[in-house]
Design an enzyme around this catalytic site. Sequence first.
Site, PDB file in Angstrom:
ATOM      1  N   HIS A  26       3.767  30.379   9.157  1.00  8.56           N
ATOM      2  CA  HIS A  26       3.347  30.076   7.786  1.00  8.56           C
ATOM      3  C   HIS A  26       4.469  29.399   7.010  1.00  8.56           C
ATOM      4  CE1 HIS A  26      -0.587  32.332   7.046  1.00  8.56           C
ATOM      5  NE2 HIS A  26      -0.352  32.419   8.355  1.00  8.56           N
ATOM      6  N   GLY A  32     -12.267  34.895   8.794  1.00  8.97           N
ATOM      7  CA  GLY A  32     -11.844  35.728   9.909  1.00  8.97           C
ATOM      8  C   GLY A  32     -10.436  35.387  10.340  1.00  8.97           C
ATOM      9  N   ALA A  33      -9.929  36.125  11.306  1.00  2.42           N
ATOM     10  CA  ALA A  33      -8.589  35.860  11.843  1.00  2.42           C
ATOM     11  C   ALA A  33      -8.542  34.464  12.455  1.00  2.42           C
ATOM     12  CB  ALA A  33      -8.233  36.913  12.887  1.00  2.42           C
ATOM     13  N   ARG A  46       5.224  25.491   7.812  1.00  4.88           N
ATOM     14  CA  ARG A  46       4.339  24.420   7.363  1.00  4.88           C
ATOM     15  C   ARG A  46       4.385  24.202   5.846  1.00  4.88           C
ATOM     16  NH1 ARG A  46      -0.800  27.904   8.911  1.00  4.88           N
ATOM     17  NH2 ARG A  46      -1.270  28.908   6.934  1.00  4.88           N
ATOM     18  N   ASP A  71      -1.172  35.486  -0.298  1.00  2.00           N
ATOM     19  CA  ASP A  71      -1.584  35.502   1.103  1.00  2.00           C
ATOM     20  C   ASP A  71      -0.908  36.695   1.795  1.00  2.00           C
ATOM     21  OD1 ASP A  71      -2.703  34.763   3.491  1.00  2.00           O
ATOM     22  OD2 ASP A  71      -1.541  32.926   3.736  1.00  2.00           O
ATOM     23  N   SER A  80      -5.880  30.276   5.434  1.00  5.90           N
ATOM     24  CA  SER A  80      -4.602  30.146   4.732  1.00  5.90           C
ATOM     25  C   SER A  80      -4.211  28.686   4.560  1.00  5.90           C
ATOM     26  CB  SER A  80      -3.491  30.895   5.479  1.00  5.90           C
ATOM     27  OG  SER A  80      -3.708  32.287   5.440  1.00  5.90           O
TER      28      SER A  80
END
Length: 199
Positions: free
Chosen positions: A77, A37-38, A80, A110, A43
């Site tokens: 994203h 889920g969100a 990191r 992704d 990821s």
Amino acid sequence: MKHTLPCTIDIDTHHIRDWFTAKVYKMLPELTFVLGGAASGKSLWAENLILASGLAPVYVATSRSFDDEIKMRIEVHKSRRSDRWINFEAAFDLHTTLAERESTQAVLIDCATMWLTNHLLEGHDIDAAQGALMSAIDVCPAPLVIVSNEVGQGIVPDNALARDFRERQGRLNIALAAKADLAVQVVAGLPQVLKGTLP
């Protein structure tokens, strides 16, 4: 540490151990499907799976910057990921990017949800696009990890476009899970294996 045999051949046992560990214990399946889920941590978990393989990490981003919120998420994203990552953007066509990879790399897409969103918003033939995606997966010589969103556990959307998206995302997830050697659902950062075995 080296051992010398009577025939004077030197064997580096550390090298053998490292080779064995990299080639066997950390070997990724050809296709890993990561669902969640969100904000479930899917990821980050997928990124760590790629890094643990010891292969050269490749990140294929499918998101487009529609607004400030998406731009912020993209930056989170990016922040990191270390300089080790090789980065590509592929909002629509993944075939060329995947075909040009090498077996010494591990590729993260992704995500499938943003890829599908891009095609829907442009009015593309979704069945044809999904077929092209499956073909792109087949030509990739590197192990591949694909992240996607689980969107079918909430309320029924109140508009036709959202309902169509939910239906098509569900079908895409089913197709990717069927094709995958390993399928994992991430809940609160924790992996739940749905199919296959974790490396």
